[in-house]
Motif scaffolding. Structure first.
Motif, PDB file in Angstrom:
ATOM      1  N   VAL A   1       0.763  -1.138   0.113  1.00  0.00           N
ATOM      2  CA  VAL A   1      -0.105  -0.197  -0.159  1.00  0.00           C
ATOM      3  C   VAL A   1       0.892   1.142  -0.121  1.00  0.00           C
ATOM      4  O   VAL A   1       2.102   1.173   0.133  1.00  0.00           O
ATOM      5  CB  VAL A   1      -1.140  -0.066   1.126  1.00  0.00           C
ATOM      6  N   HIS A   2       0.453   2.513  -0.182  1.00  0.00           N
ATOM      7  CA  HIS A   2       0.950   3.727  -0.116  1.00  0.00           C
ATOM      8  C   HIS A   2       0.848   4.089   1.238  1.00  0.00           C
ATOM      9  O   HIS A   2       0.159   3.732   2.043  1.00  0.00           O
ATOM     10  CB  HIS A   2       0.299   4.789  -1.084  1.00  0.00           C
ATOM     11  N   VAL A   3       1.892   4.911   1.388  1.00  0.00           N
ATOM     12  CA  VAL A   3       2.101   5.680   2.865  1.00  0.00           C
ATOM     13  C   VAL A   3       0.712   6.567   3.095  1.00  0.00           C
ATOM     14  O   VAL A   3       0.279   6.740   4.303  1.00  0.00           O
ATOM     15  CB  VAL A   3       3.416   6.445   2.837  1.00  0.00           C
ATOM     16  N   THR A   4       0.172   7.025   1.844  1.00  0.00           N
ATOM     17  CA  THR A   4      -1.017   7.974   2.101  1.00  0.00           C
ATOM     18  C   THR A   4      -2.125   6.948   2.595  1.00  0.00           C
ATOM     19  O   THR A   4      -2.978   7.674   3.560  1.00  0.00           O
ATOM     20  CB  THR A   4      -1.616   8.497   0.692  1.00  0.00           C
ATOM     21  N   LEU A   5      -2.249   5.826   2.249  1.00  0.00           N
ATOM     22  CA  LEU A   5      -3.351   4.981   3.018  1.00  0.00           C
ATOM     23  C   LEU A   5      -3.071   4.917   4.589  1.00  0.00           C
ATOM     24  O   LEU A   5      -3.968   4.799   5.319  1.00  0.00           O
ATOM     25  CB  LEU A   5      -3.533   3.722   2.260  1.00  0.00           C
ATOM     26  N   VAL A   6      -1.952   4.513   4.846  1.00  0.00           N
ATOM     27  CA  VAL A   6      -1.404   4.134   6.300  1.00  0.00           C
ATOM     28  C   VAL A   6      -1.512   5.687   7.369  1.00  0.00           C
ATOM     29  O   VAL A   6      -2.209   5.422   8.298  1.00  0.00           O
ATOM     30  CB  VAL A   6      -0.055   3.520   6.158  1.00  0.00           C
ATOM     31  N   VAL A   7      -1.204   6.731   6.490  1.00  0.00           N
ATOM     32  CA  VAL A   7      -1.268   7.737   7.356  1.00  0.00           C
ATOM     33  C   VAL A   7      -2.819   8.189   7.427  1.00  0.00           C
ATOM     34  O   VAL A   7      -3.052   8.685   8.690  1.00  0.00           O
ATOM     35  CB  VAL A   7      -0.468   8.903   6.739  1.00  0.00           C
ATOM     36  N   GLY A   8      -3.343   8.162   6.567  1.00  0.00           N
ATOM     37  CA  GLY A   8      -4.762   8.583   6.754  1.00  0.00           C
ATOM     38  C   GLY A   8      -5.699   7.703   7.442  1.00  0.00           C
ATOM     39  O   GLY A   8      -6.708   8.046   8.323  1.00  0.00           O
ATOM     40  N   SER A   9      -5.452   6.183   7.284  1.00  0.00           N
ATOM     41  CA  SER A   9      -5.954   5.420   8.277  1.00  0.00           C
ATOM     42  C   SER A   9      -5.602   5.769   9.816  1.00  0.00           C
ATOM     43  O   SER A   9      -6.300   5.757  10.843  1.00  0.00           O
ATOM     44  CB  SER A   9      -5.715   3.920   7.864  1.00  0.00           C
ATOM     45  N   ALA A  10      -4.347   5.961  10.041  1.00  0.00           N
ATOM     46  CA  ALA A  10      -3.932   6.227  11.472  1.00  0.00           C
ATOM     47  C   ALA A  10      -4.703   7.324  11.929  1.00  0.00           C
ATOM     48  O   ALA A  10      -5.033   7.693  13.101  1.00  0.00           O
ATOM     49  CB  ALA A  10      -2.546   6.342  11.510  1.00  0.00           C
ATOM     50  N   GLU A  11      -4.457   8.637  11.163  1.00  0.00           N
ATOM     51  CA  GLU A  11      -5.331   9.861  11.776  1.00  0.00           C
ATOM     52  C   GLU A  11      -6.743   9.652  11.886  1.00  0.00           C
ATOM     53  O   GLU A  11      -7.062  10.312  12.836  1.00  0.00           O
ATOM     54  CB  GLU A  11      -5.070  10.960  10.537  1.00  0.00           C
ATOM     55  N   LEU A  12      -7.532   8.850  11.108  1.00  0.00           N
ATOM     56  CA  LEU A  12      -9.016   8.555  11.195  1.00  0.00           C
ATOM     57  C   LEU A  12      -9.016   7.831  12.690  1.00  0.00           C
ATOM     58  O   LEU A  12      -9.840   8.444  13.374  1.00  0.00           O
ATOM     59  CB  LEU A  12      -9.477   7.876  10.423  1.00  0.00           C
ATOM     60  N   LEU A  13      -8.055   6.832  13.013  1.00  0.00           N
ATOM     61  CA  LEU A  13      -8.262   6.240  14.091  1.00  0.00           C
ATOM     62  C   LEU A  13      -7.951   7.202  15.458  1.00  0.00           C
ATOM     63  O   LEU A  13      -8.535   7.250  16.531  1.00  0.00           O
ATOM     64  CB  LEU A  13      -7.506   4.943  14.153  1.00  0.00           C
ATOM     65  N   PHE A  14      -7.062   8.002  15.200  1.00  0.00           N
ATOM     66  CA  PHE A  14      -6.225   8.927  16.458  1.00  0.00           C
ATOM     67  C   PHE A  14      -7.698   9.916  16.500  1.00  0.00           C
ATOM     68  O   PHE A  14      -7.985  10.342  17.682  1.00  0.00           O
ATOM     69  CB  PHE A  14      -5.285   9.385  16.278  1.00  0.00           C
ATOM     70  N   ALA A  15      -8.225  10.521  15.563  1.00  0.00           N
ATOM     71  CA  ALA A  15      -9.367  11.498  15.543  1.00  0.00           C
ATOM     72  C   ALA A  15     -10.668  10.647  16.264  1.00  0.00           C
ATOM     73  O   ALA A  15     -11.298  11.633  17.094  1.00  0.00           O
ATOM     74  CB  ALA A  15      -9.786  11.783  14.201  1.00  0.00           C
ATOM     75  N   ALA A  16     -11.026   9.583  16.087  1.00  0.00           N
ATOM     76  CA  ALA A  16     -11.876   8.692  16.956  1.00  0.00           C
ATOM     77  C   ALA A  16     -11.526   8.908  18.298  1.00  0.00           C
ATOM     78  O   ALA A  16     -12.312   9.308  19.334  1.00  0.00           O
ATOM     79  CB  ALA A  16     -12.235   7.622  16.287  1.00  0.00           C
TER      80      ALA A  16
END
Length: 179
Positions: A153-168
């Motif tokens: 996967v791209h780094v964009t997917l991993v960063v975006g997913s991590a940010e959504l988890l932390f936002a929650a």
């Protein structure tokens, strides 16, 4: 001038602990990931640039919808939020310069800058979770910079997913503290 604890509490209340900004940033990274797969890395960069530019205005919309209190004019920490934005411009310039040579490294470098920026948010919002978020994004960026092909996967997917988890997590913590 209000003391630092009051300033932090005021910013935390006004911006819901920063959760909406992290959420919108996560969406921007995920939009960049989609653009990367559909149209290529240049369009991913454009998507991330536009999404990043929309973080603060969309955060203000969410703030108004949730009827958050306003920040007083004598809150000295409010400037730190703006000042912490300027390193992002350096990160964007570096990423754009690296893009023709290595898209993976360009986005990884930008992730490192974004991760480093989140450390200031621990002070802004008096929220230690930002140390974890900053560390996670910094390490994700570093991992992809060192070994971009380690994951399919791209780094964009991993960063975006991590940010959504932390936002929650941030929103849950803010909501519990506000109750």
């Amino acid at each position: 001038m209000i003391d630092i604890g009051q300033a932090q509490d005021e910013l935390r209340a006004a911006y819901q602990g920063g959760a909406p900004g992290v959420f919108i940033s996560g969406l921007a990274w995920l939009a960049a990931d989609v653009a990367w797969y559909v149209a290529g890395s240049f369009y991913a960069f454009i998507a991330l640039f536009i999404g990043g530019a929309l973080i603060f205005p969309l955060t203000l919309v969410i703030e108004r919808l949730l009827r958050a209190p306003r920040i007083s004019k004598d809150n000295g920490l409010h400037k730190l939020g703006l000042e912490a934005t300027f390193p992002l411009f350096a990160g964007l310039l570096i990423a754009f310069g690296l893009l023709p040579w290595s898209a993976n490294f360009a986005f990884a470098a930008l992730a490192i800058v974004v991760g480093a920026r989140y450390f200031a948010f621990a002070t802004l919002y008096r929220e230690r979770v930002y140390w974890l978020l900053g560390s996670a994004i910094f390490l994700i960026g570093t991992g992809f910079a060192v070994q971009a092909d380690a994951l399919p996967v791209h780094v964009t997917l991993v960063v975006g997913s991590a940010e959504l988890l932390f936002a929650a997590l941030l929103f849950t913590r803010w909501n519990a503290a506000a109750a």
